[in-house]
Design an enzyme around this catalytic site. Sequence first.
Site, short mmCIF file in Angstrom:
data_model
loop_
_atom_site.label_atom_id
_atom_site.label_comp_id
_atom_site.label_asym_id
_atom_site.label_seq_id
_atom_site.Cartn_x
_atom_site.Cartn_y
_atom_site.Cartn_z
N PHE A 15 0.83 -1.21 0.00
CA PHE A 15 0.00 0.00 0.00
C PHE A 15 0.87 1.27 0.00
CE2 PHE A 15 -2.36 2.75 3.28
CZ PHE A 15 -2.97 3.52 2.32
N ASP A 63 12.84 -12.08 -0.76
CA ASP A 63 12.46 -11.99 0.65
C ASP A 63 13.56 -11.22 1.39
OD1 ASP A 63 11.94 -12.50 3.34
OD2 ASP A 63 11.25 -14.54 2.96
N THR A 134 5.77 2.75 12.76
CA THR A 134 4.40 3.09 13.08
C THR A 134 4.29 3.77 14.45
OG1 THR A 134 2.31 2.02 13.75
CG2 THR A 134 4.25 0.68 13.88
N ASP A 135 3.23 4.52 14.65
CA ASP A 135 2.99 5.11 15.98
C ASP A 135 2.55 4.04 16.99
OD1 ASP A 135 0.43 4.60 15.00
OD2 ASP A 135 -0.37 6.61 15.38
N GLU A 136 2.21 2.84 16.50
CA GLU A 136 1.69 1.81 17.41
C GLU A 136 2.75 1.32 18.40
OE1 GLU A 136 -0.98 -1.00 15.58
OE2 GLU A 136 -1.49 0.42 13.99
N TYR A 160 2.20 -7.26 16.32
CA TYR A 160 2.64 -6.37 15.24
C TYR A 160 3.49 -5.23 15.80
CZ TYR A 160 2.39 -2.39 11.99
OH TYR A 160 2.71 -1.31 11.20
N ALA A 162 4.92 -4.93 18.65
CA ALA A 162 6.13 -5.42 19.33
C ALA A 162 7.22 -5.71 18.29
CB ALA A 162 5.82 -6.67 20.14
N LYS A 164 7.50 -4.32 15.29
CA LYS A 164 7.98 -3.05 14.72
C LYS A 164 8.89 -2.33 15.74
CE LYS A 164 7.10 -1.33 11.28
NZ LYS A 164 7.68 -1.45 9.90
N LYS A 199 -7.91 -3.84 6.01
CA LYS A 199 -7.85 -2.68 6.89
C LYS A 199 -9.19 -1.97 6.86
CE LYS A 199 -3.41 -3.46 7.55
NZ LYS A 199 -2.39 -3.17 6.58
N ARG A 291 -11.13 -6.65 19.47
CA ARG A 291 -9.77 -7.17 19.18
C ARG A 291 -9.04 -7.36 20.51
NH1 ARG A 291 -6.28 -3.20 15.53
NH2 ARG A 291 -7.07 -4.40 13.77
#
Length: 354
Positions: A15, A63, A134-136, A160, A162, A164, A199, A291
């Site tokens: 994306f 990969d 990411t901000d996550e 995810y 963790a 990143k 998403k 979730r």
Amino acid sequence: MKFVRNILITGGAGFIGSHVVRLFVNKYPDYHIINLDKLTYAGNLANLEDIEDSPNYTFVKADICDFDTVLNLFKEYAIDGVIHLAAESHVDRSIKDPFTFAQTNVMGTLSLLQAAKVCWDDHFEDKRFYHISTDEVYGSLNQEGTFFTEKTSYDPHSPYSASKASSDHFVRAFHDTYGLPTIVTNCSNNYGPYQFPEKLIPLFINNIRHQKPLPVYGKGLNVRDWLYVVDHARAIDLIFHKGKIAETYNIGGFNEWKNIDLIKIIVKTVDRLLGFAPGSSERLITYVTDRAGHDLRYAIDSNKLKNELGWEPSLQFEEGIEETVRWYLEHQEWMDRITSGEYENYYKGMYSNR
Ligand code: NAD
Ligand code: TYD
């Protein structure tokens, strides 16, 4: 042709990556853009059909975890800059399959870092390793009026985020330990064309079109900050060229929405554009089990980027959403090709117990 730069963009068939590749290929004809992508379920070369024949563009299916291949690529193309976007990116998938996330996001990033270090061999002048995150990684903001800054401590909750967070730490460690010229940016939720319909936004647009249920997790009160993907690509371009080595920049839209309010805007827009009775698709909203570990709120303070490099989002949210909904409705074939394959089976398995 001799190019002035050879830039490796990883995850360019995904994306955000496809928007970054398109921007760089069109804007910098004297750069050679090498797009390395494994073409997982999320990678789609149809996202790049408009630029695939450009003389300054090369696609390589590989990969990032395959160190030997990555190192050979660095040598073969004399890579002098990396923009690293390849990742497993969906939180729900990470809850089901954390191993793949650790493998790609952590080990894959490590493999790229090591290849850059070996290939550049301490000759770091004019080199740049830019890692997109990411901000996550910052966790969840439970208090209104607070924002993630570049100094906020990491507190990831999903597999995810963790993975990143771990990759971000490796990138910074390669700067601190070996002097690799790295930059990290942490961005909020992106929306726009070519997003895989697992998403929220593309999934809901497609479900409304087909009058299928809209699965809202929990009470729909979680808050996300949304940024138009082309504005993210513009920020990446600016930071790649002007950002300071070893720095972190937060990128956000100053655009927070509660999920349920955003969903109602999407419903209204799709209903209007498809000629359904206004708001009639709201009846499709279906509250489902929340979730696991669902972060309540993300909000980014991107003032550092604004003050130091002059970046601001260019598109108002209303315009961005209108454009996005129109794009998905006008590209039904793109959507159908995706939803008819592996993704559909995955989707059925995933929500069968909801
Ligand atoms: P995406 O899932 O749409 O695309 C990921 C791409 O990476 C795909 O093309 C896939 O084929 C490729 N890929 C996956 N594993 C690979 C591997 N092992 N080797 C090579 N290629 C591989 O993701 P996206 O939403 O475009 O996100 C891109 C990056 O931006 C990610 O690093 C993500 O963490 C980060 N990010 C995303 C958002 C967002 O809202 N989507 C926000 C902030 C940061
Ligand atoms: P998503 O697009 O998966 O991005 P992220 O989890 O990285 O923020 O989800 C955005 C928000 O929408 C998040 O709070 C989870 C919620 N959501 C739903 O309520 N239903 C859905 O079907 C999906 C995919 C997400």
